[in-house]
Design an enzyme around this catalytic site. Structure first.
Site, PDB file in Angstrom:
ATOM      1  N   SER A 141       0.870  -1.185   0.000  1.00 58.28           N
ATOM      2  CA  SER A 141       0.000   0.000   0.000  1.00 58.28           C
ATOM      3  C   SER A 141       0.902   1.229   0.000  1.00 58.28           C
ATOM      4  CB  SER A 141      -0.853  -0.017   1.265  1.00 58.28           C
ATOM      5  OG  SER A 141      -1.436   1.252   1.499  1.00 58.28           O
ATOM      6  N   TYR A 154      -2.199  -0.702  10.724  1.00 56.06           N
ATOM      7  CA  TYR A 154      -2.244  -1.036   9.295  1.00 56.06           C
ATOM      8  C   TYR A 154      -0.959  -0.573   8.604  1.00 56.06           C
ATOM      9  CZ  TYR A 154      -3.820  -1.138   4.425  1.00 56.06           C
ATOM     10  OH  TYR A 154      -3.927  -1.387   3.075  1.00 56.06           O
TER      11      TYR A 154
HETATM   12  N1  NAP Z   1      -8.735  -0.859  -0.863  1.00 59.33           N
HETATM   13  C1  NAP Z   1      -7.692  -0.071  -0.756  1.00 59.33           C
HETATM   14  O1  NAP Z   1      -7.795   1.169  -0.797  1.00 59.33           O
HETATM   15  C2  NAP Z   1      -6.316  -0.680  -0.637  1.00 59.33           C
HETATM   16  C3  NAP Z   1      -5.216   0.160  -0.855  1.00 59.33           C
HETATM   17  C4  NAP Z   1      -3.937  -0.365  -0.728  1.00 59.33           C
HETATM   18  C5  NAP Z   1      -3.772  -1.701  -0.409  1.00 59.33           C
HETATM   19  N2  NAP Z   1      -4.859  -2.489  -0.200  1.00 59.33           N
HETATM   20  C6  NAP Z   1      -4.608  -3.884   0.154  1.00 59.33           C
HETATM   21  O2  NAP Z   1      -5.229  -4.723  -0.781  1.00 59.33           O
HETATM   22  C7  NAP Z   1      -5.497  -5.988  -0.178  1.00 59.33           C
HETATM   23  C8  NAP Z   1      -6.927  -6.385  -0.486  1.00 59.33           C
HETATM   24  O3  NAP Z   1      -7.796  -5.466   0.107  1.00 59.33           O
HETATM   25  P1  NAP Z   1      -9.163  -4.992  -0.537  1.00 59.33           P
HETATM   26  O4  NAP Z   1      -9.152  -3.524  -0.533  1.00 59.33           O
HETATM   27  O5  NAP Z   1      -9.427  -5.724  -1.781  1.00 59.33           O
HETATM   28  O6  NAP Z   1     -10.170  -5.415   0.629  1.00 59.33           O
HETATM   29  P2  NAP Z   1     -11.307  -6.516   0.775  1.00 59.33           P
HETATM   30  O7  NAP Z   1     -12.258  -6.412  -0.359  1.00 59.33           O
HETATM   31  O8  NAP Z   1     -11.802  -6.361   2.148  1.00 59.33           O
HETATM   32  O9  NAP Z   1     -10.506  -7.870   0.622  1.00 59.33           O
HETATM   33  C9  NAP Z   1      -9.738  -8.402   1.643  1.00 59.33           C
HETATM   34  C10 NAP Z   1      -9.651  -9.885   1.446  1.00 59.33           C
HETATM   35  O10 NAP Z   1      -8.818 -10.428   2.470  1.00 59.33           O
HETATM   36  C11 NAP Z   1      -9.492 -11.543   3.017  1.00 59.33           C
HETATM   37  N3  NAP Z   1      -9.059 -11.862   4.373  1.00 59.33           N
HETATM   38  C12 NAP Z   1      -9.199 -11.132   5.512  1.00 59.33           C
HETATM   39  N4  NAP Z   1      -8.705 -11.825   6.557  1.00 59.33           N
HETATM   40  C13 NAP Z   1      -8.248 -12.999   6.058  1.00 59.33           C
HETATM   41  C14 NAP Z   1      -7.638 -14.136   6.631  1.00 59.33           C
HETATM   42  N5  NAP Z   1      -7.396 -14.228   7.942  1.00 59.33           N
HETATM   43  N6  NAP Z   1      -7.303 -15.170   5.814  1.00 59.33           N
HETATM   44  C15 NAP Z   1      -7.551 -15.110   4.494  1.00 59.33           C
HETATM   45  N7  NAP Z   1      -8.159 -14.088   3.899  1.00 59.33           N
HETATM   46  C16 NAP Z   1      -8.492 -13.038   4.673  1.00 59.33           C
HETATM   47  C17 NAP Z   1     -10.962 -11.180   2.953  1.00 59.33           C
HETATM   48  O11 NAP Z   1     -11.718 -12.359   3.090  1.00 59.33           O
HETATM   49  P3  NAP Z   1     -13.099 -12.413   3.918  1.00 59.33           P
HETATM   50  O12 NAP Z   1     -14.155 -11.918   2.959  1.00 59.33           O
HETATM   51  O13 NAP Z   1     -13.226 -13.849   4.247  1.00 59.33           O
HETATM   52  O14 NAP Z   1     -12.933 -11.537   5.117  1.00 59.33           O
HETATM   53  C18 NAP Z   1     -11.027 -10.564   1.562  1.00 59.33           C
HETATM   54  O15 NAP Z   1     -11.114 -11.557   0.594  1.00 59.33           O
HETATM   55  C19 NAP Z   1      -5.210  -5.819   1.301  1.00 59.33           C
HETATM   56  O16 NAP Z   1      -3.935  -6.361   1.592  1.00 59.33           O
HETATM   57  C20 NAP Z   1      -5.189  -4.314   1.484  1.00 59.33           C
HETATM   58  O17 NAP Z   1      -4.402  -3.903   2.548  1.00 59.33           O
HETATM   59  C21 NAP Z   1      -6.115  -2.008  -0.312  1.00 59.33           C
END
Ligand code: NAP
Length: 290
Positions: A141, A154
């Site tokens: 990120s 985070y």
């Molecule tokens: N969205 C942003 O603005 C952003 C920006 C920079 C980086 N990121 C990074 O991108 C990645 C994905 O995030 P996202 O934004 O796509 O969010 P998201 O839609 O909430 O996806 C997160 C995923 O992680 C899974 N997860 C959570 N806890 C877990 C565990 N213990 N074991 C396995 N899977 C688990 C969730 O599964 P469940 O549905 O089962 O909970 C979901 O599939 C993250 O690493 C986040 O930090 C996001």
């Protein structure tokens, strides 16, 4: 639409929604055999409806060692003697709150999911990655370069992933196993709503003293997060970077995705700490005298 070729097999953690889901769908379209990490069967079935039959849901909780080992065994058996072309360490959560009062168990949970879990998964799949000279792609990120108040846990997890990615890249270099990190800015995914719900849960359990000291600042941060989460760019943009890291002859070590991430990371590089603090505090609308 992307053209279909056979690119081999890839494992993506956290593919139930957001960036993981978008990457699973895009890599499936490209022709990869996608093993999509989910924690519930229903999420896997839902994803299957959006992809080809090549995609296989894979039950995988990155905090659960037995689940990681079982997932690696499942993929190994399915691939037989063939190796893995890629592992996308994407699963993540956001733990937020004032560090002065944040229960240490919450900090532990943040680091277990976003840091320890990623390395545990990488260890489990490296034997398969070695077989195919596959690649590791970590989802970092811009918060791995810029820390902000009330998102300390985070940001710490994403800073840690920067360090681990660099170390792993150099350690695996002798075998031609590439390791990249993707640094997205604000992406509109369910993580924003989930993080606000979790932050509210934590906040509601904090002592009155925490509320007295931090209420105004936490409210301002919540409002900003609410707005930001609705105005990010689509997860599909990050999936393009993931695909580049998997397919490019010479993948980048870092992919900064989004103009906001580019600006944030650049500002953190050039500005003195106290000036950057001031800008962040102003941007979040934090009160000067709480
Ligand atoms: N969205 C942003 O603005 C952003 C920006 C920079 C980086 N990121 C990074 O991108 C990645 C994905 O995030 P996202 O934004 O796509 O969010 P998201 O839609 O909430 O996806 C997160 C995923 O992680 C899974 N997860 C959570 N806890 C877990 C565990 N213990 N074991 C396995 N899977 C688990 C969730 O599964 P469940 O549905 O089962 O909970 C979901 O599939 C993250 O690493 C986040 O930090 C996001």
């Amino acid at each position: 639409m992307a053209s279909k070729q056979n690119f081999g097999a890839v494992v993506i953690t956290g593919a139930s929604s957001g960036i993981g889901e978008a990457s699973a769908i895009y890599l499936d379209k490209l022709g990869y055999q996608v093993f999509a990490g989910v924690r519930r069967d229903a999420d896997g079935e839902q994803l299957r409806r959006k992809t080809s039959v090549r995609l296989t849901p894979l039950l995988l909780d990155v905090r659960d060692e037995a689940s990681i080992i079982a997932a690696a065994n499942t993929v190994s058996a399915a691939l037989n003697t063939v190796g893995l072309a890629g592992l996308v360490n994407n699963a993540g959560i956001v733990v937020a709150g004032p560090l002065e009062f944040l229960p240490v168990a919450e900090l532990r949970k943040q680091l277990e999911v976003n840091v320890i879990g990623q390395i545990a998964v990488t260890q489990a799949f490296l034997p398969l990655l070695r077989k195919a000279q596959g690649r590791v792609i970590n989802i970092g990120s811009d918060n791995g370069k810029v820390s902000v108040p009330f998102l300390g846990p985070y940001c710490a997890s994403k800073f840690a992933m920067e360090a681990l990615t660099d170390a792993l890249r150099m350690e695996l270099q002798p075998w031609g196993i590439e390791v990249s990190i993707i640094e997205p800015g604000t992406v509109t995914t369910p993580i924003w709503d989930k993080s606000i719900t979790l932050a509210d849960d934590i906040w509601n359990k904090l002592p009155p003293q925490a509320h007295k000291l931090y209420s105004a600042a936490v409210d301002a941060t919540r409002n900003t997060a609410n707005k930001l989460g609705k105005n990010g760019f689509p997860a599909e943009v990050v999936a393009l970077a993931v695909a580049h890291a998997l397919t490019a002859k010479k993948p980048k070590t870092r992919y900064v995705v989004g103009l906001d991430a580019q600006i944030n990371i650049w500002l953190a590089k050039i500005l003195p700490d106290r000036l950057l603090d001031k800008l962040i505090i102003q941007y979040l609308g934090l009160p000067k005298n709480p």
